[in-house]
Design a protein around this motif. Structure first.
Motif, PDB file in Angstrom:
ATOM      1  N   TYR A   1       0.853  -1.195   0.000  1.00 21.00           N
ATOM      2  CA  TYR A   1       0.000   0.000   0.000  1.00 21.00           C
ATOM      3  C   TYR A   1       0.883   1.238   0.000  1.00 21.00           C
ATOM      4  O   TYR A   1       2.037   1.184   0.416  1.00 21.00           O
ATOM      5  N   PHE A   2       0.305   2.352  -0.437  1.00 25.40           N
ATOM      6  CA  PHE A   2       1.006   3.628  -0.421  1.00 25.40           C
ATOM      7  C   PHE A   2       0.186   4.625   0.385  1.00 25.40           C
ATOM      8  O   PHE A   2      -0.894   5.042  -0.036  1.00 25.40           O
TER       9      PHE A   2
ATOM     10  N   SER B   1      -8.264  10.163  -1.809  1.00 26.24           N
ATOM     11  CA  SER B   1      -8.437   8.734  -1.518  1.00 26.24           C
ATOM     12  C   SER B   1      -7.880   8.377  -0.144  1.00 26.24           C
ATOM     13  O   SER B   1      -7.315   7.305   0.049  1.00 26.24           O
ATOM     14  N   GLN B   2      -8.002   9.278   0.823  1.00 28.20           N
ATOM     15  CA  GLN B   2      -7.460   9.070   2.166  1.00 28.20           C
ATOM     16  C   GLN B   2      -7.839   7.707   2.712  1.00 28.20           C
ATOM     17  O   GLN B   2      -8.943   7.247   2.504  1.00 28.20           O
ATOM     18  N   PRO B   3      -6.917   7.048   3.371  1.00 28.78           N
ATOM     19  CA  PRO B   3      -5.586   7.484   3.767  1.00 28.78           C
ATOM     20  C   PRO B   3      -4.507   7.092   2.750  1.00 28.78           C
ATOM     21  O   PRO B   3      -3.323   7.143   3.047  1.00 28.78           O
ATOM     22  N   PHE B   4      -4.932   6.735   1.552  1.00 28.24           N
ATOM     23  CA  PHE B   4      -3.997   6.262   0.530  1.00 28.24           C
ATOM     24  C   PHE B   4      -3.664   7.362  -0.473  1.00 28.24           C
ATOM     25  O   PHE B   4      -4.446   8.281  -0.701  1.00 28.24           O
TER      26      PHE B   4
ATOM     27  N   PHE C   1       6.479  16.125  -0.912  1.00 29.02           N
ATOM     28  CA  PHE C   1       6.094  14.922  -0.179  1.00 29.02           C
ATOM     29  C   PHE C   1       6.141  13.721  -1.125  1.00 29.02           C
ATOM     30  O   PHE C   1       5.954  13.874  -2.327  1.00 29.02           O
ATOM     31  N   THR C   2       6.370  12.556  -0.560  1.00 34.37           N
ATOM     32  CA  THR C   2       6.267  11.313  -1.311  1.00 34.37           C
ATOM     33  C   THR C   2       5.456  10.332  -0.477  1.00 34.37           C
ATOM     34  O   THR C   2       5.479  10.385   0.757  1.00 34.37           O
ATOM     35  N   PRO C   3       4.735   9.428  -1.132  1.00 38.74           N
ATOM     36  CA  PRO C   3       3.944   8.463  -0.371  1.00 38.74           C
ATOM     37  C   PRO C   3       4.851   7.481   0.367  1.00 38.74           C
ATOM     38  O   PRO C   3       6.005   7.268  -0.010  1.00 38.74           O
ATOM     39  N   ARG C   4       4.320   6.913   1.434  1.00 37.64           N
ATOM     40  CA  ARG C   4       5.075   5.935   2.232  1.00 37.64           C
ATOM     41  C   ARG C   4       4.540   4.541   1.893  1.00 37.64           C
ATOM     42  O   ARG C   4       3.379   4.233   2.168  1.00 37.64           O
ATOM     43  N   LYS C   5       5.397   3.733   1.308  1.00 36.85           N
ATOM     44  CA  LYS C   5       5.015   2.353   0.992  1.00 36.85           C
ATOM     45  C   LYS C   5       5.063   1.516   2.263  1.00 36.85           C
ATOM     46  O   LYS C   5       5.994   1.638   3.061  1.00 36.85           O
ATOM     47  N   PHE C   6       4.020   0.691   2.448  1.00 39.84           N
ATOM     48  CA  PHE C   6       4.046  -0.259   3.555  1.00 39.84           C
ATOM     49  C   PHE C   6       3.416  -1.564   3.100  1.00 39.84           C
ATOM     50  O   PHE C   6       2.638  -1.599   2.153  1.00 39.84           O
ATOM     51  N   THR C   7       3.796  -2.633   3.759  1.00 41.83           N
ATOM     52  CA  THR C   7       3.348  -3.968   3.380  1.00 41.83           C
ATOM     53  C   THR C   7       2.595  -4.604   4.535  1.00 41.83           C
ATOM     54  O   THR C   7       3.034  -4.546   5.681  1.00 41.83           O
ATOM     55  N   ILE C   8       1.468  -5.195   4.203  1.00 39.76           N
ATOM     56  CA  ILE C   8       0.666  -5.953   5.166  1.00 39.76           C
ATOM     57  C   ILE C   8       0.892  -7.432   4.859  1.00 39.76           C
ATOM     58  O   ILE C   8       0.722  -7.853   3.713  1.00 39.76           O
ATOM     59  N   GLU C   9       1.305  -8.185   5.850  1.00 36.29           N
ATOM     60  CA  GLU C   9       1.640  -9.594   5.648  1.00 36.29           C
ATOM     61  C   GLU C   9       0.419 -10.506   5.624  1.00 36.29           C
ATOM     62  O   GLU C   9       0.434 -11.532   4.960  1.00 36.29           O
TER      63      GLU C   9
ATOM     64  N   GLY D   1       4.074   9.254  15.170  1.00 38.13           N
ATOM     65  CA  GLY D   1       5.475   8.881  15.106  1.00 38.13           C
ATOM     66  C   GLY D   1       5.656   7.477  14.567  1.00 38.13           C
ATOM     67  O   GLY D   1       6.763   6.991  14.439  1.00 38.13           O
ATOM     68  N   ASN D   2       4.540   6.819  14.254  1.00 36.21           N
ATOM     69  CA  ASN D   2       4.548   5.439  13.768  1.00 36.21           C
ATOM     70  C   ASN D   2       3.807   5.336  12.440  1.00 36.21           C
ATOM     71  O   ASN D   2       3.098   4.375  12.203  1.00 36.21           O
ATOM     72  N   GLN D   3       3.919   6.347  11.593  1.00 38.89           N
ATOM     73  CA  GLN D   3       3.197   6.345  10.315  1.00 38.89           C
ATOM     74  C   GLN D   3       3.579   5.134   9.489  1.00 38.89           C
ATOM     75  O   GLN D   3       4.728   4.738   9.510  1.00 38.89           O
TER      76      GLN D   3
END
Length: 78
Positions: free
Chosen positions: A21-22, A31-34, A44-52, A66-68
């Motif tokens: 996800y971004f 399209s919050q929060p994406f 700004f740049t999007p933050r990529k994260f992965t859901i397992e 602080g944990n975005q």
């Protein structure tokens, strides 16, 4: 670079399927929060994260966590 927009004072609780996800870091996405690309030209740049595995998550709406991309309750101090 300017400060991010607090799109919501609280988390976006979303059901996420396993995958990438971004997360919108600027707060301008429709399209919050994406991310939808609204950050173009802002620095700004999007933050990529992965859901397992499939799960619900509270994603930060205020952009102060602080944990975005995850909410840590920082919106309570705004």
């Amino acid at each position: 670079m300017s400060d991010p927009v607090a799109a919501k004072k609280g988390p976006y609780v979303v059901a996420l399927k396993a995958g990438d996800y971004f997360y919108c870091t600027c707060g301008r996405s429709a399209s919050q929060p994406f991310c939808d690309g609204s950050h173009k030209g802002t620095g700004f740049t999007p933050r990529k994260f992965t859901i397992e595995e499939d799960r619900k998550a509270g994603l930060c709406g205020c952009r102060a966590s602080g944990n975005q991309p995850f909410c840590d309750g920082s919106h309570k101090d705004l």
